[in-house]
Design a protein around this motif. Structure first.
Motif, PDB file in Angstrom:
ATOM      1  N   SER A  61       0.872  -1.176   0.000  1.00 45.51           N
ATOM      2  CA  SER A  61       0.000   0.000   0.000  1.00 45.51           C
ATOM      3  C   SER A  61       0.908   1.225   0.000  1.00 45.51           C
ATOM      4  N   HIS A  62       0.656   2.153  -0.917  1.00 43.34           N
ATOM      5  CA  HIS A  62       1.633   3.216  -1.193  1.00 43.34           C
ATOM      6  C   HIS A  62       0.936   4.568  -1.394  1.00 43.34           C
ATOM      7  N   TYR A  63       1.600   5.627  -0.946  1.00 43.74           N
ATOM      8  CA  TYR A  63       1.227   6.982  -1.342  1.00 43.74           C
ATOM      9  C   TYR A  63       2.516   7.723  -1.664  1.00 43.74           C
ATOM     10  N   GLY A  64       2.583   8.311  -2.858  1.00 46.54           N
ATOM     11  CA  GLY A  64       3.797   9.012  -3.270  1.00 46.54           C
ATOM     12  C   GLY A  64       3.496  10.362  -3.899  1.00 46.54           C
ATOM     13  N   ARG A  65       4.468  11.233  -3.804  1.00 50.83           N
ATOM     14  CA  ARG A  65       4.380  12.537  -4.437  1.00 50.83           C
ATOM     15  C   ARG A  65       4.777  12.425  -5.908  1.00 50.83           C
ATOM     16  N   HIS A  66       4.243  13.322  -6.716  1.00 51.52           N
ATOM     17  CA  HIS A  66       4.697  13.423  -8.100  1.00 51.52           C
ATOM     18  C   HIS A  66       6.214  13.647  -8.149  1.00 51.52           C
ATOM     19  N   GLY A  67       6.791  13.397  -9.311  1.00 55.56           N
ATOM     20  CA  GLY A  67       8.226  13.592  -9.469  1.00 55.56           C
ATOM     21  C   GLY A  67       8.591  15.052  -9.701  1.00 55.56           C
ATOM     22  N   ARG A 156       0.745  16.424 -13.416  1.00 52.18           N
ATOM     23  CA  ARG A 156       2.065  15.915 -13.043  1.00 52.18           C
ATOM     24  C   ARG A 156       1.950  14.646 -12.190  1.00 52.18           C
ATOM     25  N   CYS A 157       0.862  14.535 -11.446  1.00 49.47           N
ATOM     26  CA  CYS A 157       0.635  13.335 -10.638  1.00 49.47           C
ATOM     27  C   CYS A 157       0.181  12.182 -11.529  1.00 49.47           C
ATOM     28  N   ILE A 158      -0.684  12.473 -12.485  1.00 51.70           N
ATOM     29  CA  ILE A 158      -1.147  11.445 -13.424  1.00 51.70           C
ATOM     30  C   ILE A 158       0.030  10.884 -14.214  1.00 51.70           C
ATOM     31  N   LEU A 159       0.893  11.768 -14.730  1.00 54.02           N
ATOM     32  CA  LEU A 159       2.047  11.312 -15.502  1.00 54.02           C
ATOM     33  C   LEU A 159       3.035  10.544 -14.630  1.00 54.02           C
ATOM     34  N   THR A 325      -1.724  -1.459  -4.050  1.00 62.38           N
ATOM     35  CA  THR A 325      -2.546  -0.259  -4.206  1.00 62.38           C
ATOM     36  C   THR A 325      -1.605   0.936  -4.197  1.00 62.38           C
ATOM     37  N   LEU A 326      -1.542   1.641  -5.316  1.00 68.50           N
ATOM     38  CA  LEU A 326      -0.597   2.740  -5.493  1.00 68.50           C
ATOM     39  C   LEU A 326      -1.363   4.057  -5.627  1.00 68.50           C
ATOM     40  N   ARG A 327      -0.885   5.083  -4.943  1.00 70.75           N
ATOM     41  CA  ARG A 327      -1.563   6.377  -4.955  1.00 70.75           C
ATOM     42  C   ARG A 327      -0.525   7.476  -5.215  1.00 70.75           C
ATOM     43  N   TYR A 328      -0.908   8.462  -6.042  1.00 65.42           N
ATOM     44  CA  TYR A 328       0.039   9.501  -6.449  1.00 65.42           C
ATOM     45  C   TYR A 328      -0.563  10.880  -6.205  1.00 65.42           C
ATOM     46  N   GLY A 329       0.156  11.688  -5.392  1.00 57.29           N
ATOM     47  CA  GLY A 329      -0.357  13.000  -5.035  1.00 57.29           C
ATOM     48  C   GLY A 329       0.735  14.018  -4.781  1.00 57.29           C
ATOM     49  N   HIS A 330       0.738  14.602  -3.591  1.00 56.52           N
ATOM     50  CA  HIS A 330       1.516  15.820  -3.345  1.00 56.52           C
ATOM     51  C   HIS A 330       2.251  15.775  -2.006  1.00 56.52           C
ATOM     52  N   GLU A 331       3.260  16.659  -1.885  1.00 55.89           N
ATOM     53  CA  GLU A 331       4.031  16.697  -0.644  1.00 55.89           C
ATOM     54  C   GLU A 331       3.215  17.205   0.530  1.00 55.89           C
TER      55      GLU A 331
END
Length: 428
Positions: A61-67, A156-159, A325-331
């Motif tokens: 289970s993951h939550y990460g910021r965009h690059g 930027r999060c989608i990419l 489950t991977l999630r991509y968002g913000h700092e």
């Protein structure tokens, strides 16, 4: 008396061990001064602790910021550009000032109509994170397992999500992937808590922060190096604003392709960089950290995210091969989530802003570009044994405020019990 002296010595040794860690670390790697603009450095822990005997990883289970990205607003580039351009038209820039204007112009032009967009380095960061995730935990991604990925609605999060998923598919083309980016999920993927926002920096906290910043603002040397007329910059220039925006551009340069050709860090000296970082670090601690000056409740802005991560994990762990489950968002989500989890003592309450560095609260360790929190779950071969899990912060094993089962491994039931109690205790 002897015991008292020994206690004082022990306290001094402890304080000395942490004293101004960031100053030294920034000296070793100047890019760390960029805080949330620090380009993802990759994990420092190359070999993870082996799982306890009889356990295999089976869910992430993951939550990460965009690059890495360009700066978000026109003003991020225009303030310094226009201030230097006007001074140049009046012929009061020094030779260094003219060269800084040249560099600022190139940086501004490079970001034209790309404000906030993912850079090539940002895409690469998520490709590499996705690949390492697969290489470290191949059993999680074995066969036709399902990967569910979600992103905030920001491009930027989608990419970033798509680059990570492509990396996983290169390792295993059989993966069954679903991916989405919808306002439907923003209530936990990027929750905006207006009530908490108002509580972050009341007048008395603003006064403490402003006073702290004043003690760490030293702009005269830089202004004198850029402008040949001291009366002009003292009367016409907001020296702190200009210094900060030049620092911001210098910091974000590491995320762009221009990093191969230039720097702006050279216009600052070591003390100036450290002081600019101190002000930024304190700002983030107050606004998104467990700062006791405002009640320490800012991390609860991510209560929805943590609760969803717990509930979805509980559901997935009932499957024999749940995948990831991977999630991509913000700092602004990662930092309070890390503090809410109290990872590696980042939930620490520090009243004196001057002590943040001495206490080891350094924001660049939490949220560089592409920062991430990964919860790795381990299935026991014996049915009677507990499910275990560990947490990685930026791909390094992190400590939790729980009694470990073994090394960095904790019982899932202990994790759930502790954090659900914590979440349930918060009154909105």
């Amino acid at each position: 008396m002897r015991k008292t002296l020994l206690a004082l010595l022990a306290a001094f040794i402890t304080i000395s061990a942490f004293a101004q860690v960031a100053r030294q670390e920034i000296k070793e790697n100047i890019f760390r001064s960029g805080s949330n603009y620090h380009a993802y450095p990759g994990p420092t822990q190359t070999t993870l602790t082996p799982s306890p005997k009889g356990y295999v990883p089976y869910y992430i289970s993951h939550y990460g910021r965009h690059g890495s990205r360009h700066l978000i607003n026109n003003s991020d580039y225009d303030l310094a550009y226009k201030a230097l351009l006007r001074a140049d038209s009046l012929n009061i820039l020094t030779n260094l000032g003219k060269d800084v204007l040249r560099r600022v112009t190139l940086i501004r032009d490079d970001a034209y109509k790309r404000h906030g967009e993912l850079t090539p380095l940002g895409a690469l960061q998520h490709q590499e994170i996705g690949s390492r995730m697969y290489e470290r935990f191949p059993k999680v991604f074995k066969g036709k397992t399902h990967i569910d990925a979600k992103s905030t609605v920001v491009i930027r999060c989608i990419l970033s999500m798509e680059n990570a998923l492509h990396a996983l598919l290169r390792h295993n083309p059989k993966l069954n992937i679903t991916h989405d980016a919808s306002e439907h999920d923003m209530w936990y993927m990027n929750f905006s808590d207006t009530v908490l926002e108002k509580k972050k920096i009341p007048a008395e906290v603003r006064k403490k922060y402003d006073d702290f910043c004043l003690r760490h603002q030293h702009n005269d040397r830089l202004m004198t190096s850029l402008f040949s007329d001291s009366n002009y910059w003292k009367n016409e220039i907001n020296a702190q604003d200009l210094s900060y925006h030049l620092f911001k551009m210098a910091s974000n340069l590491q995320s762009t392709e221009l990093r191969h050709d230039m720097t702006l860090y050279d216009i600052f000296n070591e003390d100036e960089l450290y002081d600019l970082w101190l002000q930024t670090n304190a700002w983030w601690y107050i606004h998104y950290g467990p700062c006791p000056l405002n009640g320490g409740v800012s991390p609860y802005s991510q209560r929805n995210l943590l609760r969803v991560m717990i509930e979805e994990a509980d559901s997935c762990l009932k499957m024999s091969h749940p995948g990831a489950t991977l999630r991509y968002g913000h700092e602004v989500c990662v930092m309070p989530l890390v503090c809410l989890l109290e990872l590696d003592d980042f939930g620490k309450a520090i009243t004196d802003l001057e002590q943040l560095d001495d206490e080891g609260w350094n924001c660049y360790k939490i949220f560089p570009m592409a920062c991430n929190v990964q919860m790795i779950f381990y299935h026991p071969k014996k049915k009677s044994a507990p499910i275990l899990m560990k947490v990685l912060l930026n791909e390094n094993e992190a400590r939790l405020p729980l009694t470990p089962y073994s090394g960095p491994y904790y019982k899932w039931e202990d994790f759930k019990s502790y954090y659900l109690k914590k979440l349930n205790s918060y009154k909105e």
